[in-house]
Every structure is written in C-alpha cells, then in structure tokens.
Design a protein around this motif. Structure first.
Motif, PDB file in Angstrom:
ATOM      1  N   THR A 149      33.762 -33.142 -39.601  1.00 47.45           N
ATOM      2  CA  THR A 149      33.485 -31.918 -40.346  1.00 47.45           C
ATOM      3  C   THR A 149      34.203 -31.974 -41.689  1.00 47.45           C
ATOM      4  N   PRO A 150      33.754 -31.175 -42.651  1.00 46.65           N
ATOM      5  CA  PRO A 150      34.472 -31.119 -43.932  1.00 46.65           C
ATOM      6  C   PRO A 150      35.941 -30.760 -43.761  1.00 46.65           C
ATOM      7  N   ASP A 178      24.413 -35.342 -40.974  1.00 44.83           N
ATOM      8  CA  ASP A 178      25.268 -34.341 -41.604  1.00 44.83           C
ATOM      9  C   ASP A 178      26.714 -34.822 -41.703  1.00 44.83           C
ATOM     10  N   GLU A 179      27.172 -35.573 -40.703  1.00 45.70           N
ATOM     11  CA  GLU A 179      28.528 -36.118 -40.747  1.00 45.70           C
ATOM     12  C   GLU A 179      28.667 -37.114 -41.897  1.00 45.70           C
ATOM     13  N   GLU A 181      26.832 -37.276 -44.628  1.00 44.07           N
ATOM     14  CA  GLU A 181      26.754 -36.565 -45.910  1.00 44.07           C
ATOM     15  C   GLU A 181      28.090 -35.900 -46.235  1.00 44.07           C
ATOM     16  N   ALA A 182      28.765 -35.380 -45.207  1.00 37.18           N
ATOM     17  CA  ALA A 182      30.089 -34.792 -45.431  1.00 37.18           C
ATOM     18  C   ALA A 182      31.079 -35.868 -45.874  1.00 37.18           C
ATOM     19  N   TRP A 186      33.139 -36.107 -49.411  1.00 31.84           N
ATOM     20  CA  TRP A 186      34.606 -36.253 -49.398  1.00 31.84           C
ATOM     21  C   TRP A 186      35.038 -37.472 -50.201  1.00 31.84           C
TER      22      TRP A 186
END
Length: 388
Positions: A149-150, A178-179, A181-182, A186
């Motif tokens: 997660t972010p 989604d992981e 892309e996060a 980062w």
C-alpha cells in the motif's frame, strides 16, 4: 595463502550449500529426497533441444558474439517483451547474461556505490542479500506485507535501489497491478531505482503477472527487469537469462561483463532464443498445480504447520513456528534422520518457516518426502515440553 578481506567474511549461499550437502550424501550412496531447491523433472522444451542440436551440427564454428548478446537474439527478446510483457524497448536496452544471478550482480554493481542502501523484502531469495554485501552495500530487510500500500511504501527507509521479486520466491505472491502502480509512484517520489526479478513470470497458478516496467516510464525511473529461463522453461543448468534496462545501464553492465565472462556461450544464446519464443509452458504448469495441491492437502490436517497454497512458483512456504523457531536445527535433523532436505526459513531471512521445492522427481517420491516431513514433525512435537 591470505584470502582477501572482500571475500573472507562471506559465506556460500545457504540454498546452494544445502543442495551441495545433498549431492555429497548421494555420492556416498545415500538416498536423499531433495526439497531444498526446485529442479524440474521436466526436460527443457523440444524447440530448445532442437536449436542446440542444430547449432552443434552446423558446419561453421560457433562464434563469439557481442558481449550484450547476438543481435538476432536480442531482437527476438524484444518481440517477447513487446508481445508478452507489453514493453517497448530498443536493442541497446537488452543484455543477455549467464542466468539471473549475473544480471543481478551487474545491475547492482553499476547502479550503486559502496555504502549505498538497498531495500530487500523478507523473506527473500538469498542472492539478493549476498550480492549486496559482496558489493559493500547496506541491505535493509523489510517484512513483505500481504499487500503493498502507499502507506507501507511511505514507511520504508531511504535507499538507492529497491529489489522486487515478482512472482515472489518463496511465498508465491503475485503483485497486483495496483500494488505495482503504487510502487512506481513511490519510486518517483523517492528518486529510488528498482531491480525487478521476474524469473517466475510463467509459473502463475492464479492471478495475472504484470511487469512493473510496463506500468510506468521505466527509463526515467531507472528500472532494471531481469528474466530467466531456469524455472519458466525447466532450464536450471543452462544459465540462460537477460535484462531490460536503460541504455546507459546496459552499456555499463556490458563493460563489467566483458572482462568477467564476455558474452554468454553461443549454445546458451541459441537455447535462450528458442526458450523465450516458446510462450506459456501449459503442460508443465498443469503438472506443477497438481503437485502443489497434493502436498498442500497432505499438510492441511497437520496441526503444527500452516501451509498456504501459493499463487505461483515451484515452492511451498510453510509456517512451523508453532513447532519450533529453530528451523535450522529442524532442517538439519530432518536431513539426518529422514534423509529429506528442506530449506530453513532462516536462509531466506525468516526463522520459523521451511521452504519446500515440490517439482523434482516423481509424484511417488514427492508423496514419500512429504510423509517423512509430517512423521518427523509429529515426533518432534511429541518431544516438546508441555506448557502450563
């Protein structure tokens, strides 16, 4: 003779050391079931074997190629990247290596300086930490969460490089889009580079593999992606791999590779081209799925182990912390008393777990080895002092 300080404090990889012990026991005439690493019972694909046979029967000699690999091979790998990984690249952004380990070593060497920090998620393939230490880097071990997660990423310490294994050895985790892309966001915020090991990209039972580099501007972020034929195409001893990286990184990697090994062997390059043109190994994957389910089902009623069914890969990652945290001692005793080798979680950064490679030998041997582990664990549990 004096050994250099650079290597004197280093130790062989625990994974290869355990396998070496098993081989030594076999040479002594002992029958050992080796779950410590994953060596497929499948042969290399027929197109690979055919390409090598044709190379050997050719009337011309096998030539030296450019250190980065033959142009035709790299063009073939570009097609693979474009069609399978949704990655657009140029020939000067691909380097052919003697397996994933060489690509990892070279990428870390050219992307860092001694004293730089490198983040490695735990549990980890032991070569990540060992390579970083050989290069005088500071490996920062961070427990891998169930989901990235972010907020988790923002809690990470500053580092020069983040190493990611997707799909993950040993847990079998497949990173979601989604992981990834996060992670890309980062990396941009932190100005951190990444090395992404995608050696298990073809061994996915559930979920879908996404390349991190396909979801961002990988050139700007400084992302190196490593591929290997070893597990994806049952070519463990062929040492066939390659890396995708920004052109400046590839240029630096070939400068390093030149005096070490020069190009990968010509026959290996023929095998590499044939392997990565094979597509998905559907028959092999179906066999692995059956084996995975067999062993998971065998361990399901055992009270001292938690053995989840992995989404990918050739390994099972079992939690035996209810039985013992001394998994080195557990593995040593199991090998000595039952002649079954497993990898203690300590070697991958997490005591209290064992790793089981389930793709070797025949199904009867697989079943016999799992039964021996259960039998030994039950006896081990019976020797523990009562609580209360």
């Amino acid at each position: 003779m004096k050994i250099s300080q650079r290597i004197a404090a280093s130790r062989p990889l625990a994974t290869t050391a355990m396998h070496g012990r098993v081989e030594a026991m076999k040479l002594e005439g002992r029958e050992v079931i080796d779950f410590s690493i994953a060596i497929s019972h499948f042969p290399a694909p027929e197109p690979v074997l055919r390409a090598v046979r044709e190379g050997l029967s050719s009337q011309r000699s096998l030539p030296y190629t450019a250190v980065v690999g033959a142009a035709g091979l790299r063009d073939s790998l570009l097609r693979k990247l474009r069609e399978e990984n949704r990655l657009s690249a140029r020939r000067d952004e691909v380097i052919v290596t003697n397996g994933a380990k060489q690509a990892l070593y070279e990428a870390l060497y050219v992307m860092t300086d001694p004293g730089d920090s490198v983040i490695v998620f735990r549990p980890h393939w032991p070569a990540y930490v060992a390579t970083a230490e050989l290069l005088g880097l500071r490996p920062l071990l961070v427990d891998l969460p169930a989901r990235i997660t972010p907020a988790f990423l923002d809690s990470l310490p500053p580092a020069r490089v983040l190493i990611i294994n997707n799909p993950h050895n040993p847990t079998g985790k497949v990173y979601g889009r989604d992981e990834l892309e996060a992670i890309a966001a980062w990396l941009a915020r932190r100005q951190c580079h990444a090395i992404v090991d995608e050696s298990y990209e073809k061994l996915i039972f559930s979920g879908r593999h996404h390349s991190l580099a396909a979801l961002c501007d990988w050139r700007a972020l400084g992302i190196v992606t490593i591929f290997s034929a070893s597990q994806s195409y049952a070519m463990m001893g062929w040492r066939a791999g390659f890396a995708l990286a920004p052109a400046a990184v590839v240029d630096a990697m070939q400068t390093l590779q030149g005096p070490i090994t020069a190009a990968a062997p010509a026959l290996t390059q023929l095998a590499t081209q044939a392997a990565f043109a094979c597509g998905d190994p559907s028959d092999m994957l179906a066999d692995y799925r059956t084996r995975r389910d067999l062993v998971v089902d065998m361990f399901a009623p055992v009270p001292w182990i938690d053995m989840p069914s992995p989404d990918s890969g050739p390994y099972l990652w079992g939690d035996v912390s209810r039985l013992t945290m001394d998994t080195v001692g557990f593995a040593e005793a199991l090998l000595e008393r039952q002649a079954v080798a497993v990898m203690p979680g300590d070697a991958l950064g997490v005591p209290g777990f064992i790793r089981i490679g389930f793709i070797s030998d025949d199904v009867a041997t697989l079943r016999r080895g799992a039964e021996a582990i259960i039998r030994f664990g039950n006896e081990f549990a019976g020797r523990q002092p009562k609580q209360g």
